[in-house]
Scaffold this motif. Sequence first.
Motif, PDB file in Angstrom:
ATOM      1  N   ASP A 253       4.103   8.687   9.281  1.00 28.95           N
ATOM      2  CA  ASP A 253       3.927   7.795   8.138  1.00 28.95           C
ATOM      3  C   ASP A 253       2.465   7.497   7.843  1.00 28.95           C
ATOM      4  N   LEU A 254       1.559   8.073   8.615  1.00 28.14           N
ATOM      5  CA  LEU A 254       0.136   7.861   8.367  1.00 28.14           C
ATOM      6  C   LEU A 254      -0.335   8.800   7.257  1.00 28.14           C
ATOM      7  N   GLY A 255      -1.189   8.304   6.419  1.00 28.50           N
ATOM      8  CA  GLY A 255      -1.681   9.114   5.320  1.00 28.50           C
ATOM      9  C   GLY A 255      -0.803   9.060   4.097  1.00 28.50           C
ATOM     10  N   GLY A 256       0.520   9.027   4.325  1.00 28.58           N
ATOM     11  CA  GLY A 256       1.451   8.921   3.216  1.00 28.58           C
ATOM     12  C   GLY A 256       1.502  10.170   2.359  1.00 28.58           C
ATOM     13  N   VAL A 257       2.202  10.048   1.245  1.00 24.12           N
ATOM     14  CA  VAL A 257       2.322  11.142   0.293  1.00 24.12           C
ATOM     15  C   VAL A 257       1.171  11.121  -0.704  1.00 24.12           C
ATOM     16  N   ARG A 258       0.706   9.923  -1.038  1.00 27.43           N
ATOM     17  CA  ARG A 258      -0.351   9.778  -2.034  1.00 27.43           C
ATOM     18  C   ARG A 258      -1.354   8.745  -1.531  1.00 27.43           C
ATOM     19  N   THR A 259      -2.640   9.081  -1.642  1.00 26.42           N
ATOM     20  CA  THR A 259      -3.712   8.175  -1.226  1.00 26.42           C
ATOM     21  C   THR A 259      -4.591   7.858  -2.426  1.00 26.42           C
ATOM     22  N   THR A 260      -4.852   6.571  -2.612  1.00 23.19           N
ATOM     23  CA  THR A 260      -5.689   6.119  -3.723  1.00 23.19           C
ATOM     24  C   THR A 260      -6.937   5.437  -3.168  1.00 23.19           C
ATOM     25  N   PRO A 261      -8.107   6.043  -3.318  1.00 22.05           N
ATOM     26  CA  PRO A 261      -9.333   5.365  -2.860  1.00 22.05           C
ATOM     27  C   PRO A 261      -9.627   4.161  -3.741  1.00 22.05           C
ATOM     28  N   VAL A 262     -10.063   3.082  -3.119  1.00 21.73           N
ATOM     29  CA  VAL A 262     -10.378   1.858  -3.858  1.00 21.73           C
ATOM     30  C   VAL A 262     -11.890   1.678  -3.957  1.00 21.73           C
ATOM     31  N   ARG A 263     -12.548   1.498  -2.808  1.00 24.07           N
ATOM     32  CA  ARG A 263     -14.000   1.284  -2.878  1.00 24.07           C
ATOM     33  C   ARG A 263     -14.594   1.342  -1.488  1.00 24.07           C
ATOM     34  N   ALA A 264     -15.859   1.708  -1.423  1.00 25.25           N
ATOM     35  CA  ALA A 264     -16.654   1.620  -0.212  1.00 25.25           C
ATOM     36  C   ALA A 264     -17.708   0.548  -0.409  1.00 25.25           C
ATOM     37  N   LEU A 265     -17.851  -0.343   0.593  1.00 23.53           N
ATOM     38  CA  LEU A 265     -18.793  -1.449   0.504  1.00 23.53           C
ATOM     39  C   LEU A 265     -19.881  -1.277   1.548  1.00 23.53           C
ATOM     40  N   GLU A 266     -21.092  -1.670   1.186  1.00 23.91           N
ATOM     41  CA  GLU A 266     -22.196  -1.660   2.143  1.00 23.91           C
ATOM     42  C   GLU A 266     -23.183  -2.750   1.771  1.00 23.91           C
ATOM     43  N   ALA A 267     -23.376  -3.699   2.680  1.00 21.26           N
ATOM     44  CA  ALA A 267     -24.348  -4.770   2.491  1.00 21.26           C
ATOM     45  C   ALA A 267     -24.913  -5.110   3.854  1.00 21.26           C
ATOM     46  N   GLY A 268     -26.088  -4.603   4.160  1.00 23.52           N
ATOM     47  CA  GLY A 268     -26.642  -4.838   5.482  1.00 23.52           C
ATOM     48  C   GLY A 268     -25.763  -4.209   6.552  1.00 23.52           C
ATOM     49  N   ALA A 269     -25.331  -5.045   7.504  1.00 25.50           N
ATOM     50  CA  ALA A 269     -24.493  -4.554   8.584  1.00 25.50           C
ATOM     51  C   ALA A 269     -23.033  -4.454   8.190  1.00 25.50           C
ATOM     52  N   PHE A 270     -22.681  -4.942   7.016  1.00 25.02           N
ATOM     53  CA  PHE A 270     -21.286  -4.925   6.561  1.00 25.02           C
ATOM     54  C   PHE A 270     -21.019  -3.603   5.857  1.00 25.02           C
ATOM     55  N   ARG A 271     -20.173  -2.763   6.476  1.00 25.47           N
ATOM     56  CA  ARG A 271     -19.835  -1.463   5.901  1.00 25.47           C
ATOM     57  C   ARG A 271     -18.331  -1.256   6.039  1.00 25.47           C
ATOM     58  N   MET A 272     -17.664  -1.093   4.921  1.00 23.95           N
ATOM     59  CA  MET A 272     -16.207  -1.004   4.936  1.00 23.95           C
ATOM     60  C   MET A 272     -15.728  -0.063   3.845  1.00 23.95           C
ATOM     61  N   GLU A 273     -14.613   0.617   4.102  1.00 24.05           N
ATOM     62  CA  GLU A 273     -13.958   1.461   3.122  1.00 24.05           C
ATOM     63  C   GLU A 273     -12.539   0.957   2.916  1.00 24.05           C
ATOM     64  N   VAL A 274     -12.073   1.004   1.667  1.00 26.79           N
ATOM     65  CA  VAL A 274     -10.744   0.493   1.322  1.00 26.79           C
ATOM     66  C   VAL A 274      -9.982   1.574   0.574  1.00 26.79           C
ATOM     67  N   TRP A 275      -8.734   1.792   0.956  1.00 22.16           N
ATOM     68  CA  TRP A 275      -7.889   2.738   0.225  1.00 22.16           C
ATOM     69  C   TRP A 275      -6.418   2.348   0.371  1.00 22.16           C
ATOM     70  N   ILE A 276      -5.571   2.955  -0.467  1.00 22.77           N
ATOM     71  CA  ILE A 276      -4.133   2.669  -0.489  1.00 22.77           C
ATOM     72  C   ILE A 276      -3.378   3.945  -0.159  1.00 22.77           C
ATOM     73  N   GLU A 277      -2.386   3.827   0.712  1.00 18.27           N
ATOM     74  CA  GLU A 277      -1.511   4.942   1.044  1.00 18.27           C
ATOM     75  C   GLU A 277      -0.080   4.603   0.631  1.00 18.27           C
ATOM     76  N   GLU A 278       0.561   5.522  -0.066  1.00 18.07           N
ATOM     77  CA  GLU A 278       1.970   5.366  -0.431  1.00 18.07           C
ATOM     78  C   GLU A 278       2.795   6.283   0.459  1.00 18.07           C
ATOM     79  N   GLY A 279       3.741   5.707   1.199  1.00 16.66           N
ATOM     80  CA  GLY A 279       4.486   6.447   2.196  1.00 16.66           C
ATOM     81  C   GLY A 279       5.629   7.260   1.626  1.00 16.66           C
ATOM     82  N   ARG A 280       6.151   8.152   2.467  1.00 18.76           N
ATOM     83  CA  ARG A 280       7.284   8.990   2.078  1.00 18.76           C
ATOM     84  C   ARG A 280       8.518   8.158   1.783  1.00 18.76           C
ATOM     85  N   GLY A 281       8.701   7.084   2.540  1.00 15.89           N
ATOM     86  CA  GLY A 281       9.877   6.248   2.352  1.00 15.89           C
ATOM     87  C   GLY A 281       9.940   5.642   0.960  1.00 15.89           C
TER      88      GLY A 281
END
Length: 296
Positions: A253-281
């Motif tokens: 169930d990891l990765g899903g059938v469809r992945t939608t990237p949302v955004r990558a953030l970077e501010a100093g030491a704060f670094r994060m990536e956000v995305w959405i996965e839609e599962g097979r179920g």
Amino acid sequence: MASYNSEAPLLNTYQAVVSAYSDFLTVVIHTILYERNIYPQTSFIKARKYNYPVRQSRHPKLCKWIMDAVASVEAEMLKCTVAQTSVIIHAPPPSSKPLERYVFSTASFPRIQSSETLTTFASPPASDQSASTEKPPDVPSAATPRPADLKKFNPPPTSDLPEQFRATLARLSTSLTRLNPLPEDCSFTLAIELRDEEVVDAPIGRGDRWVAAEPGLQKERRRDGNDYGGFEGSSGDTEVVEVGLDESKKGKDLGGVRTTPVRALEAGAFRMEVWIEEGRGKFQAQVEEDDEYEYE
């Protein structure tokens, strides 16, 4: 939520970085629950955060559960053991299959010792071209970053993190409106995925609100003969229940059938990536529902 301070945080310690992340995670959970109709939208009130209109549940028990779950995530984040956090939407019983997964990757957060969470990040060395090629006089220990690393974790005097949070919420809300509707009576949970390292211990068996995730949400991870994948927050008792592992279903169930990237953030030491996965179920349930209406 409406009374939160939206001023730019000074990301000068690891504690400040984690606190900013926990603050954002709380807001985004409420947003997902509202936008995906997990609870009636009339049970949410209007608020503002990061100078952006958001929604907040007004149900005391739900708000307390979210606060406790985020606090548990923050406790693990302060140990530098978490690679990513996920909000998972499950189908109604009896299947309870994962339908959607909202992933917040913090694998690029600074790595420090747990005793240094309140220590101010060191300032970078002077911008001297020769300094980057010179060998340090003393070999630094694991707790002392090399000069080349200090600049990477040094925060700017003022952070544009609120603006980046605002942009992420706007992008997330837009992405959520494009997703197919979910069935009624779905549930949700909060999961963390630990770093794949020998020194990282699973937070189970200590009275914490964590249980081992089902095999479909566990990636291949082996060390010392054990396999620890993601860990899910439980809204019930604090008793820990370890789910039996089925090797044939691990990670399906990891990765899903469809992945939608949302955004990558970077501010100093704060670094994060956000995305959405839609599962097979999710798509399987929609096909079955369409077939049911077709043959009626």
